[in-house]
Design an enzyme around this catalytic site. Sequence first.
Site, short mmCIF file in Angstrom:
data_model
loop_
_atom_site.label_atom_id
_atom_site.label_comp_id
_atom_site.label_asym_id
_atom_site.label_seq_id
_atom_site.Cartn_x
_atom_site.Cartn_y
_atom_site.Cartn_z
N CYS A 53 -29.97 25.01 -12.32
CA CYS A 53 -30.49 24.31 -13.35
C CYS A 53 -31.83 24.84 -13.64
CB CYS A 53 -30.58 22.67 -13.34
SG CYS A 53 -30.69 21.85 -14.51
N GLU A 67 -24.24 20.85 -6.78
CA GLU A 67 -24.26 20.19 -5.37
C GLU A 67 -23.67 18.71 -5.40
OE1 GLU A 67 -26.68 21.01 -7.49
OE2 GLU A 67 -28.48 19.66 -7.45
N HIS A 120 -25.32 21.30 -11.97
CA HIS A 120 -25.79 20.70 -10.61
C HIS A 120 -24.25 20.88 -9.67
CE1 HIS A 120 -30.09 19.75 -10.90
NE2 HIS A 120 -29.62 19.46 -12.24
N1 GLN Z 1 -36.60 20.99 -16.49
C1 GLN Z 1 -35.20 21.63 -16.66
C2 GLN Z 1 -34.70 20.89 -18.01
O1 GLN Z 1 -35.12 19.54 -18.08
C3 GLN Z 1 -34.48 21.44 -15.61
C4 GLN Z 1 -33.89 20.33 -15.08
C5 GLN Z 1 -33.21 20.43 -13.96
O2 GLN Z 1 -33.30 21.27 -13.23
N2 GLN Z 1 -32.33 19.45 -13.53
O3 GLN Z 1 -33.83 21.58 -18.86
#
Ligand code: GLN
Length: 536
Positions: free
Chosen positions: A378, A506, A504
């Site tokens: 992410c 995970e 994500h």
């Molecule tokens: N801050 C980034 C976004 O909002 C990444 C978010 C995250 O890593 N969950 O896109």
Amino acid sequence: MSKFIFVTGGVMSALGKGIAAASIGRLLESRGYKITLQKFDPYLNVDPGTMSPFQHGEVYVTDDGAETDLDLGHYERFTSTKTTKAHNWTAGKIYESILRKERRGDYLGKTVQIIPHVTQEIKDAFFTVVNKNDIVIVEIGGTVGDIESLPFLEAIRQMKLEFGPDILFVHLTLVPFIKTSGELKTKPTQHSVKELRAIGIQPDILLCRTDRALNQDIKAKISLFTNVPLEAVITAQDVDNIYEIPLLFSQENLDSIILNRLGLPLGTRDLTKWKDMVQKSKSPKDEVDIALVGKYAGLQDSYISLNQALCHGGEAHQLKVNISWIEAEDLEHFSPEKVLDFADGILVPGGFGTRGIEGKIKSITYARMQKVPFFGICLGMQCASIEYARNIANLDKANSTEFTKKTPHKIIFKWRELKGVKDLGGTMRLGQYSCLLKKGSLAEKAYGQLEISERHRHRFEFNPAYEKILSDAGLFISGKNPDHDLVEIIEIEDHPWFLGCQFHPEFKSKPMDPHPLFKAFIGASYDYRNQRDKNK
Ligand code: GLN
């Protein structure tokens, strides 16, 4: 009718109620029952999505895009249940629904009260996850005795009144060992059960968290003072590996006690695969060192799923994964060669906000140039895209609009802004989205298929205007969402293993089913370690 097991907690928080509930789920599944787990949190936020990770720990995301309590992650890792929006309720969510009904006039002029209206709303919520499950395990957050938990406890008391033998109360409590007197103390447990009984709840089973086995004398004393039968006073001893807990509970016959009480046939318990998994994880053949470069390095609760997924990835290769949490900001002051030299693999996880960004980018430059396996998740993927733009595609000052508006190259930007959608909150891309993989990519090799779906929680996206420019400069865009044409995975080809994903992974890793990307990343890191040892 389905049976309900309500799990409450006494004495203090952090005794591991979520893991205890999940372990009960695992045990009942091992006896052939269809179960699910649900969590109720007494706080007034509608969900934990807006809470700081320092307050709340990890926000766990479900397939249907709910931002939920981290205990739902334990439920999914320990059992085969798939959680949804209906599996996590907060006091805020209950009240939100009541107030909406009140404004609509649904209460037909009645005075809206905690009893019966709030308690009815809570009871209705219990039934939203019943489906075809034989047993629903409901964890009530907070500690017995808190003002906030009272409506929830009152609701479960009413459940017993209405559904008697189909309801079971399990209470998790603490039996501390006092060093100075060399004794285990039962008083906190006595008091906690007294609190429960004062509001009309007699626990059926006590799980006593302790650092040593409880002998029969102690159990008899607890039984006498709490009115819980001796056989149902269970030792819940501390363990190194949380996945041992179902095995520990099975030694105390917790599953047969539960099933007998609920009037259900015992069936035969099959924990063979689970036991094998625990045994394997206790006898790794070697180890691997992973550097996790993040902002909340001091707060490991905000990365529970990530931590678990890395260990699962290690177990797939019979490796112990040593995770070192590196404060990204430190890399702004010290050279990455110094800080990251020990690492066999580098991971930049998800996150929000500007702090530490340049440090994360520095760690990525290091991983790319030194050819250390790199996994960006992410925010980590967004940083890797920025790093590539700046240092390979020569797009000076490339950045994300999350960190600065004053960049000539908005590599990462708010998708909704471009689409002209007004930013009115609730603007995240949440939950499951599908992704098509390119043939021959690291991702395709890892997953062994060309279409996958993974969970998201982010506001910002890879800017499609830079897709061609970065691809021409050598960045391999190996995964895209077909519905919205969004970049989901980036890779670098002339490198042992360099992959960033917008989702994500995970959240979907399980101890018996390690996530393919974590498995591949740990495998590559171990190869790198061996290569390095050879060259020494
Ligand atoms: N801050 C980034 C976004 O909002 C990444 C978010 C995250 O890593 N969950 O896109």
